[in-house]
Motif scaffolding. Sequence first.
Motif, PDB file in Angstrom:
ATOM      1  N   LEU A   1       0.824  -1.197   0.000  1.00  0.00           N
ATOM      2  CA  LEU A   1       0.000   0.000   0.000  1.00  0.00           C
ATOM      3  C   LEU A   1       0.866   1.257   0.000  1.00  0.00           C
ATOM      4  O   LEU A   1       0.520   2.267  -0.606  1.00  0.00           O
ATOM      5  N   TRP A   2       2.026   1.193   0.667  1.00  0.00           N
ATOM      6  CA  TRP A   2       2.956   2.326   0.622  1.00  0.00           C
ATOM      7  C   TRP A   2       3.351   2.633  -0.829  1.00  0.00           C
ATOM      8  O   TRP A   2       3.429   3.796  -1.215  1.00  0.00           O
ATOM      9  N   GLN A   3       3.599   1.597  -1.601  1.00  0.00           N
ATOM     10  CA  GLN A   3       3.981   1.808  -2.994  1.00  0.00           C
ATOM     11  C   GLN A   3       2.842   2.438  -3.778  1.00  0.00           C
ATOM     12  O   GLN A   3       3.058   3.309  -4.633  1.00  0.00           O
ATOM     13  N   VAL A   4       1.616   1.999  -3.492  1.00  0.00           N
ATOM     14  CA  VAL A   4       0.449   2.578  -4.158  1.00  0.00           C
ATOM     15  C   VAL A   4       0.357   4.074  -3.858  1.00  0.00           C
ATOM     16  O   VAL A   4       0.118   4.894  -4.751  1.00  0.00           O
ATOM     17  N   ILE A   5       0.557   4.443  -2.593  1.00  0.00           N
ATOM     18  CA  ILE A   5       0.484   5.853  -2.204  1.00  0.00           C
ATOM     19  C   ILE A   5       1.592   6.653  -2.875  1.00  0.00           C
ATOM     20  O   ILE A   5       1.369   7.760  -3.377  1.00  0.00           O
ATOM     21  N   ALA A   6       2.803   6.103  -2.904  1.00  0.00           N
ATOM     22  CA  ALA A   6       3.918   6.784  -3.558  1.00  0.00           C
ATOM     23  C   ALA A   6       3.631   6.992  -5.043  1.00  0.00           C
ATOM     24  O   ALA A   6       3.942   8.049  -5.610  1.00  0.00           O
ATOM     25  N   ASP A   7       3.017   6.002  -5.677  1.00  0.00           N
ATOM     26  CA  ASP A   7       2.684   6.127  -7.098  1.00  0.00           C
ATOM     27  C   ASP A   7       1.627   7.206  -7.328  1.00  0.00           C
ATOM     28  O   ASP A   7       1.661   7.920  -8.342  1.00  0.00           O
ATOM     29  N   LEU A   8       0.694   7.343  -6.388  1.00  0.00           N
ATOM     30  CA  LEU A   8      -0.354   8.357  -6.508  1.00  0.00           C
ATOM     31  C   LEU A   8       0.242   9.758  -6.573  1.00  0.00           C
ATOM     32  O   LEU A   8      -0.217  10.615  -7.343  1.00  0.00           O
ATOM     33  N   VAL A   9       1.245   9.980  -5.756  1.00  0.00           N
ATOM     34  CA  VAL A   9       1.842  11.312  -5.679  1.00  0.00           C
ATOM     35  C   VAL A   9       2.445  11.721  -7.021  1.00  0.00           C
ATOM     36  O   VAL A   9       2.430  12.897  -7.386  1.00  0.00           O
ATOM     37  N   THR A  10       2.942  10.746  -7.774  1.00  0.00           N
ATOM     38  CA  THR A  10       3.549  11.068  -9.074  1.00  0.00           C
ATOM     39  C   THR A  10       2.515  11.578 -10.063  1.00  0.00           C
ATOM     40  O   THR A  10       2.874  12.182 -11.081  1.00  0.00           O
ATOM     41  N   THR A  11       1.217  11.359  -9.787  1.00  0.00           N
ATOM     42  CA  THR A  11       0.155  11.848 -10.671  1.00  0.00           C
ATOM     43  C   THR A  11      -0.288  13.256 -10.281  1.00  0.00           C
ATOM     44  O   THR A  11      -1.204  13.801 -10.902  1.00  0.00           O
ATOM     45  N   GLY A  12       0.314  13.827  -9.228  1.00  0.00           N
ATOM     46  CA  GLY A  12      -0.018  15.186  -8.821  1.00  0.00           C
ATOM     47  C   GLY A  12      -0.968  15.302  -7.660  1.00  0.00           C
ATOM     48  O   GLY A  12      -1.322  16.416  -7.258  1.00  0.00           O
ATOM     49  N   VAL A  13      -1.399  14.175  -7.089  1.00  0.00           N
ATOM     50  CA  VAL A  13      -2.313  14.208  -5.953  1.00  0.00           C
ATOM     51  C   VAL A  13      -1.563  14.650  -4.690  1.00  0.00           C
ATOM     52  O   VAL A  13      -0.426  14.221  -4.452  1.00  0.00           O
ATOM     53  N   THR A  14      -2.187  15.502  -3.898  1.00  0.00           N
ATOM     54  CA  THR A  14      -1.649  15.883  -2.593  1.00  0.00           C
ATOM     55  C   THR A  14      -2.244  14.946  -1.544  1.00  0.00           C
ATOM     56  O   THR A  14      -3.463  14.805  -1.460  1.00  0.00           O
ATOM     57  N   VAL A  15      -1.398  14.290  -0.765  1.00  0.00           N
ATOM     58  CA  VAL A  15      -1.853  13.306   0.214  1.00  0.00           C
ATOM     59  C   VAL A  15      -1.549  13.799   1.628  1.00  0.00           C
ATOM     60  O   VAL A  15      -0.412  14.181   1.924  1.00  0.00           O
ATOM     61  N   LEU A  16      -2.567  13.812   2.474  1.00  0.00           N
ATOM     62  CA  LEU A  16      -2.359  14.025   3.907  1.00  0.00           C
ATOM     63  C   LEU A  16      -2.776  12.750   4.605  1.00  0.00           C
ATOM     64  O   LEU A  16      -3.929  12.318   4.484  1.00  0.00           O
ATOM     65  N   LEU A  17      -1.833  12.120   5.297  1.00  0.00           N
ATOM     66  CA  LEU A  17      -2.158  10.875   5.985  1.00  0.00           C
ATOM     67  C   LEU A  17      -1.842  10.984   7.468  1.00  0.00           C
ATOM     68  O   LEU A  17      -0.938  11.709   7.870  1.00  0.00           O
ATOM     69  N   THR A  18      -2.630  10.280   8.256  1.00  0.00           N
ATOM     70  CA  THR A  18      -2.339  10.142   9.675  1.00  0.00           C
ATOM     71  C   THR A  18      -1.816   8.738   9.913  1.00  0.00           C
ATOM     72  O   THR A  18      -2.180   7.795   9.199  1.00  0.00           O
TER      73      THR A  18
END
Length: 322
Positions: A172-189
């Motif tokens: 799931l960490w890899q999925v989140i890292a891949d999302l960021v490359t598409t320009g999404v801003t992620v705030l996670l707790t």
Amino acid sequence: MIEATGLTKSYGDVRVLTGVDLRVAKGGVFALLGPNGAGKTTTVRILSTLTRPDGGRVRIAGLDAVRGRRMIRRHVISLTGQYATVDELLTGEENLRMIGRLRRLSRSAARRRAAELLERFDLTEAARRRVATYSGGMRRRLDLAAGLIGAPSVLFLDEPTTGLDPRSRQALWQVIADLVTTGVTVLLTTQYLEEADRLADRIALLDGGRIVAEGTADDLKRRVAAHRLDLVLADTDAYTAAEAVLGARAVHRDPGRLTLGVPTDGDAARVRALLDEVDPTRTAVRTFSMRTATLDDVFLALTGRTAQTASPASTLTEPTGV
């Protein structure tokens, strides 16, 4: 993309947030780190327009989170909570198509978007299986995919890897890292220090309803020390004596392994002086090693406890599920 100023929130007599300030730049991952009861989920609920603060102000992508709530929800943000909320009686594909229709996509557009996301999250082969047959990691990936149906520019993830095994967590960490490359801003707790260290461009440490530190992982580690000297003592008596000598300087204590950790800048002369102070007879310290400071060291130095051993009393500062 996210700006919060002076957020306060109470539930009855319980003060959950006592003045939280946050600024999250566009793109990348911002991690909100803290123990149970620190106020992480309440902060996310306020930022994602689900809860109104008692005081303070929030702007998301330039829009006021109260007056522009409808616009923010429809066009800007998505929220994935601590537990997967997909329908177990439907297939993975049916779940995503249903969410697409709820997001007012046409039938054909919902079908295309579902197919795109199933492929992105490596769920194509399981697309027509009922979700009840999915593993925990697959459900979390599907839940995250559902949150992306509307192509949000800001994604809130509230403890996204809770309950996952290490392999599923890393996937799931890899999925989140891949999302960021598409320009999404992620705030996670998260409560997982490794997760924040691995994913986040910036980290804010929340404790007792307020931000006690913020910066990159390296910035926060340097606030404690560049390195940590771990001492393994010869026996219980030696451990007790060394602990008394070091006092509050010891940021890591493991009585079971007779190990004490002390911040240091790595200077050889200071390391020798510390060893002489703890072990003047050169019989108490069995071995020692140098290691890079960790976020756990930061956590302990700034909150007085490790993330893994947060005081049970701290859960009283934030109602269950808040």
